[in-house]
Enzyme design. Structure first.
Site, PDB file in Angstrom:
ATOM      1  N   CYS A 181       2.630  67.650  70.432  1.00 39.30           N
ATOM      2  CA  CYS A 181       3.615  68.698  70.529  1.00 39.30           C
ATOM      3  C   CYS A 181       4.764  68.677  69.716  1.00 39.30           C
ATOM      4  O   CYS A 181       5.070  69.740  68.807  1.00 39.30           O
ATOM      5  CB  CYS A 181       3.785  68.688  72.255  1.00 39.30           C
ATOM      6  SG  CYS A 181       2.471  68.968  73.176  1.00 39.30           S
ATOM      7  N   ARG A 183      -2.513  60.301  68.797  1.00 37.71           N
ATOM      8  CA  ARG A 183      -2.337  61.546  68.052  1.00 37.71           C
ATOM      9  C   ARG A 183      -1.126  61.677  67.439  1.00 37.71           C
ATOM     10  O   ARG A 183       0.011  61.826  67.938  1.00 37.71           O
ATOM     11  CB  ARG A 183      -2.616  62.963  68.676  1.00 37.71           C
ATOM     12  CG  ARG A 183      -4.090  62.887  69.265  1.00 37.71           C
ATOM     13  CD  ARG A 183      -4.189  64.287  69.901  1.00 37.71           C
ATOM     14  NE  ARG A 183      -3.707  64.323  71.159  1.00 37.71           N
ATOM     15  CZ  ARG A 183      -3.441  65.266  71.884  1.00 37.71           C
ATOM     16  NH1 ARG A 183      -4.074  66.374  71.706  1.00 37.71           N
ATOM     17  NH2 ARG A 183      -2.805  65.182  72.991  1.00 37.71           N
TER      18      ARG A 183
END
Length: 422
Positions: free
Chosen positions: A258, A329
């Protein structure tokens, strides 16, 4: 509200909790193209650790599937697939557009498609809707509607879970907006906020993480400045924090799916309309450079202690992008591993929260599953896992040689107990 037959596409960090919550009220098809992922969930194992095995077992109205045909009877679709960036830091909408094509093939009159994936303002109506119309032969707001309700999942956070985080909602016309808002009110205890348009909701999502990214970039830059002035950054932040409106950010690595990604969606869209963002991209560049700064600081300290860099054995504790979370990630700790290896260091990575096979497949890094005492020249505490806190600084120090260095990136321990902090 009409009878809902709900299909949720993408059973990851966002889609699975959503499917479990909605299944308390409706029949839900939870779809994912990854058959192994679906099999694991059917077996009661969520590798993201967002949903417990008991929650999965009790979700009686949830059917998990990797067969597109199982979605054909649904009339409300929620798309929750990842929206990453490519190697050039440009938005990669391929997963989103593929999911849209898939839904377009089974879209019927009266259906509604809701997007939760993070995108730049305009993506839902300008990129996704034309695909839905072209494949289905239907027309927006005449035959079907679309909505947008940005996800606010915080991986690993057991306090801020889906039901107790305010949900922003929006849709392509007023009636659809009321429907989407009412739908989410079924599961969101904290309440909903109806945005004035889909573009407003998309923009709201993308600036949430852009704002955090810039705040962290500021603190990272201050940490670099204070380090050169031989001033304790943590001490400065504690002193400044006594003012009621000082924001409590801390320096660190900015990774994950994000904060380190979303700003590029906004800057891409800005550049496409002729505006070159300055502040946002400057913050991104600084945060992306922090791995190199950490390595440089560690190497300098090792040199001061006459530790031979090329032969040094270094332990990195943690490789997930945040504490108590298996998500790797966009982990910036990977940058540290590679750079230390470029120096010739022998790097060992220990993280009990992650899946070793995923780390190997994603980053080519082999993790270790046990620690040997008195074997490391330097220990980098890179992630603030509870497990590391519970080990305690006394035990962690035992993993290092007599002249070893402990670099605490996460302020897990008192400054006088370690050798380096950011």
């Amino acid at each position: 509200m009409r009878k809902i037959r709900l299909g949720i596409i993408g059973m990851g960090y966002v889609g699975l909790p959503l499917a479990v919550e909605f299944s308390k009220h409706f029949n839900v098809i939870g779809y994912d193209i990854d058959k192994d992922r679906v099999f694991g969930l059917i077996s009661g194992n969520d590798s993201t650790r967002e949903v417990s095995s008991d929650e999965l077992k009790n979700a009686k109205k949830l059917q998990l599937s990797s067969n597109l045909s199982d979605l054909q009877e649904c009339n409300v679709f929620i798309i929750t697939v990842p929206t990453p960036i490519d190697e050039f830091k440009r938005p990669n909408l391929k997963p989103l557009l593929c999911a849209t094509e898939m839904v377009g093939k089974i879209l019927n009159e009266g259906d509604i498609v809701i997007y939760e994936s993070t995108v730049y303002p305009g993506a839902t109506e300008e990129d996704c809707v034309p695909i839905l119309e072209d494949i289905s032969g239907l027309r927006l707001n005449k035959d079907f509607c679309v909505g947008y309700s940005p996800e606010r999942i915080n991986p690993g956070d057991k306090n801020h879970r889906l039901p107790n985080i305010v949900k922003v909602t929006s849709a392509s016309n007023p009636d659809a907006a009321n429907f989407v808002d009412t739908l989410y009110q079924k599961i969101i205890v904290a309440g909903t906020f109806k945005a004035g348009s889909i573009k407003e909701a998309e923009a709201a999502k993308v600036i949430e993480n852009t704002q955090r990214d810039l705040n962290i970039a500021l603190i990272n830059e201050l940490a670099i400045i204070f380090d050169r002035m031989d001033i304790d950054t943590e001490g400065v932040l504690k002193a400044a924090g006594t003012k009621w409106n000082f924001l409590p950010f801390r320096p660190g690595l900015v990774g994950g799916h994000c904060i380190g990604v979303d700003p590029y969606y906004l800057t891409y869209k800005a550049e496409s309309i002729g505006y070159r963002p300055e502040i946002i991209l400057a913050g991104r560049r600084l945060n992306d450079s922090m791995g190199g700064y950490v390595v440089n600081k560690l190497i300098k300290e090792m040199s001061k202690k006459h530790i031979l860099i090329g032969d040094a054995k270094i332990l990195i504790m943690g490789i997930s992008f945040k504490e108590n979370c298996p998500d790797i990630r966009n982990s910036k700790i990977v940058d540290i591993v590679y750079e230390l290896q470029d120096y010739g260091c022998k790097v060992s990575v220990y993280d009990p929260c992650v899946c070793p096979e995923e780390v190997k497949a994603e980053h080519g890094i082999t993790t270790i599953d046990n620690l040997i005492e008195k074997s490391f020249d330097a220990i980098l505490i890179a992630v603030g896992h509870d497990h590391f806190k519970e080990l305690g600084i006394t035990q962690i120090r035992k993993f290092g040689k007599k002249n070893s260095i402990i670099f605490d990136l996460k302020y897990l321990f008192n400054k006088n107990e370690v050798d380096l902090t950011l």
